[in-house]
Design an enzyme around this catalytic site. Sequence first.
Site, PDB file in Angstrom:
ATOM      1  N   ARG A  19      10.847  63.882 141.175  1.00 25.08           N
ATOM      2  CA  ARG A  19      10.648  63.849 139.721  1.00 25.08           C
ATOM      3  C   ARG A  19      10.957  62.478 139.129  1.00 25.08           C
ATOM      4  NH1 ARG A  19      13.550  69.554 138.120  1.00 25.08           N
ATOM      5  NH2 ARG A  19      12.061  70.942 139.124  1.00 25.08           N
ATOM      6  N   ARG A  31      11.039  62.878 132.469  1.00 28.26           N
ATOM      7  CA  ARG A  31      11.605  62.847 131.121  1.00 28.26           C
ATOM      8  C   ARG A  31      12.828  61.962 130.939  1.00 28.26           C
ATOM      9  NH1 ARG A  31      12.277  69.090 129.967  1.00 28.26           N
ATOM     10  NH2 ARG A  31      12.995  68.965 132.130  1.00 28.26           N
ATOM     11  N   ARG A  47       4.036  61.173 126.740  1.00 32.64           N
ATOM     12  CA  ARG A  47       3.849  62.617 126.607  1.00 32.64           C
ATOM     13  C   ARG A  47       3.719  63.000 125.132  1.00 32.64           C
ATOM     14  NH1 ARG A  47       6.662  67.782 129.610  1.00 32.64           N
ATOM     15  NH2 ARG A  47       5.794  69.341 128.211  1.00 32.64           N
ATOM     16  N   ASP A  75       1.698  69.034 139.096  1.00 32.33           N
ATOM     17  CA  ASP A  75       2.564  70.210 139.081  1.00 32.33           C
ATOM     18  C   ASP A  75       2.176  71.133 140.224  1.00 32.33           C
ATOM     19  OD1 ASP A  75       3.307  73.165 137.928  1.00 32.33           O
ATOM     20  OD2 ASP A  75       4.625  71.633 137.091  1.00 32.33           O
ATOM     21  N   TYR A 134       5.553  82.523 141.351  1.00 34.96           N
ATOM     22  CA  TYR A 134       5.037  82.330 139.996  1.00 34.96           C
ATOM     23  C   TYR A 134       3.778  83.162 139.764  1.00 34.96           C
ATOM     24  CZ  TYR A 134       8.164  78.329 139.327  1.00 34.96           C
ATOM     25  OH  TYR A 134       9.272  77.522 139.181  1.00 34.96           O
TER      26      TYR A 134
END
Length: 347
Positions: A30, A34, A43, A80, A154
């Site tokens: 990652r 962020r 973003r 993703d 998921y």
Amino acid sequence: MSRRTPALTKPLLATLKGQRQSVPPMWLMRQAGRYLPEYRALRAEKGGFLSLATDPEAAAEVTLQPIRRFGFDGAILFSDILMVPWALGQDLSFGVGEGPRLEPALVDHALVALQSVPERLEPVYATVRTVAAALPPETTFLGFAGSPWTVATYMVAGQGSRDQAETRRYAYRDPGAFGAIVDAITRMTTDYLSAQIEAGVEAVQLFDSWAGSLSPAQFERWVIAPNAAIVAGVKARHPEAVVIGFPKGAGGKLPAYARETGVDALGLDETVDPEWAAASIPAAMPVQGNLDPLALITGGETLDAAIDRILAAFADRPHVFNLGHGILQDTPIAHVEQLIARVRGTA
């Protein structure tokens, strides 16, 4: 096909191919995300996550941001793990302040009711081509996909969960139906990773974030077997392909995973004792990891000591320095700089 820089001039790729380096190469899971102000700005400009991830120009920019800032040895594709279920026909959304959602949840709907939409993956391949043309020649380009068990959790539940109980119940209750879901993910993932390689990535990682929730027998069936099928399928098409396996939470099942899946390198999460791993994993296998992301947030002497322990444990084998899981949003950039300097001996 574009010409590739030889592995010997790419420390990360050389390490993944089994060549120990005097200074271990590094990248962070990652690393495009962020904690970086430049990512947050982009973003905000682009809107939601899916809009950003399916905009090849923007996704390429996010992939390149940590390379420009830190000079990591590897760039990881910005995307993703849920792109595969999206391509299999589920609707994918990312709500503000919420995790991803997939509809319809397969606990209540049959897989055969879905209509595959593989063209949804085309923006990812466009991103790969853009990044491959822009990376420094010494930087290894990493693609990735979610492993079938994690992706299936998921798809079945429609969202993430802490213990994957709904999917585990489903797998026990109807192993035939659940096996069909895993098989579909396995086929799509093999195609997906192969296409990433054809577009320009040089190694790929299989993320199994929820591997630790399974019993040994279920781990063999839903983690080892489908991952082995993906590795074999990718290597049948691309014999020189390099695959990193990352079964988070596998613990004592790691040696079996390393022996039986055919992966070239093994990622270790932060709960794994590096000294145990060094003694238990096949001697020639490259390892990746496994700094606790919270140690990185803490910084200072705590961070230095954690780094030194990992470096010492893996000093005699090919080692890629990385975190034990993804970098956290509140990680200070100064601590990332401390990590890089400590690993590279420039502190």
